[in-house]
Design an enzyme around this catalytic site. Sequence first.
Site, PDB file in Angstrom:
ATOM      1  N   LEU A 125       0.842  -1.189   0.000  1.00 24.43           N
ATOM      2  CA  LEU A 125       0.000   0.000   0.000  1.00 24.43           C
ATOM      3  C   LEU A 125       0.881   1.245   0.000  1.00 24.43           C
ATOM      4  O   LEU A 125       2.004   1.229   0.510  1.00 24.43           O
ATOM      5  CB  LEU A 125      -0.903   0.028   1.243  1.00 24.43           C
ATOM      6  N   ASP A 126       0.354   2.325  -0.552  1.00 22.89           N
ATOM      7  CA  ASP A 126       1.039   3.611  -0.475  1.00 22.89           C
ATOM      8  C   ASP A 126       1.166   4.033   0.987  1.00 22.89           C
ATOM      9  O   ASP A 126       0.386   3.606   1.845  1.00 22.89           O
ATOM     10  CB  ASP A 126       0.259   4.690  -1.234  1.00 22.89           C
ATOM     11  N   LYS A 127       2.109   4.898   1.248  1.00 20.30           N
ATOM     12  CA  LYS A 127       2.355   5.365   2.618  1.00 20.30           C
ATOM     13  C   LYS A 127       1.089   5.919   3.261  1.00 20.30           C
ATOM     14  O   LYS A 127       0.800   5.659   4.439  1.00 20.30           O
ATOM     15  CB  LYS A 127       3.448   6.433   2.618  1.00 20.30           C
TER      16      LYS A 127
END
Length: 285
Positions: A125-127
């Site tokens: 997942l993105d940050k």
Amino acid sequence: MKDIAFTIDREEKLSAFLKRQLFSRNLFFDSVRRGALILNGHVVEHDLHVHLGDELRYIIPREKNRYTFDRTGVTVLYEDDDVLALDKPMNLSMMPDGEGSVAERVAYLFYERGIESKVRFITRLDKDTSGIVLVAKHAYAHGRLMKEDDLGHVHKFYTAVLEGCVESEILVDAPILREKGEIKSKVDRSGKEARTRIFPILSSETMSLVKIELLTGRTHQIRVHAASICHPVAGDAIYGHGGASGQLLHASEMIFPNRTGEIIEVHSPLRDEMIAIRNAMRFKE
């Protein structure tokens, strides 16, 4: 010593049998080299014919972790002998960036539980995206589920707040390109195939709570596709207009087959700020 047992179900080459078990070619030859395949009590030294009823064991190798430990802890949503499904908080990178990471938290979790394996992510997942992350406990689990994902057997659903009013289901079928060295991705005819399905749950004139099914897995896919139809993810500072609450995108559900073929469903509860928006929208209905 941990191992995985197989019973041969038809006569064929051992490599062909393991290929049907989604055992990668590289892992097969590496396992032969290490003496990690045991057929009917004997170490396999080369590819050979196997027969109905033969018993095969794959010895899971012990591996050294290469990450420093982050003892902060992480919530485990599901666990079996092959995988862990974790609940990633927002504003946490997958890989080390000097501010803590999922990888470093998993490294400590493995240490605590006696899992002697490298950290291998099946999903990422993105940050600024929260929710479910799937982690393999060994190389075979990683390769198998990555292949299951390629075959379309791993289903990933997100809950998001989008800007604007989404009143009906939308299928965004638009290729995505990420040029080398660039942070942002974009819809571009020369990009890779990308498909995203968006289902409205609640909507108002200014925002919509939606469920999103990720049909392919490109970098920033949901964020790029949502922005491309003029409904960027609320709080998205790169593809939208940012916001104090951060990016309102959450990996809320994942469905995948385990090693025996049983279908596993994992759910992650919404973040508090998304629950508050949902409740406010329901109150206005």
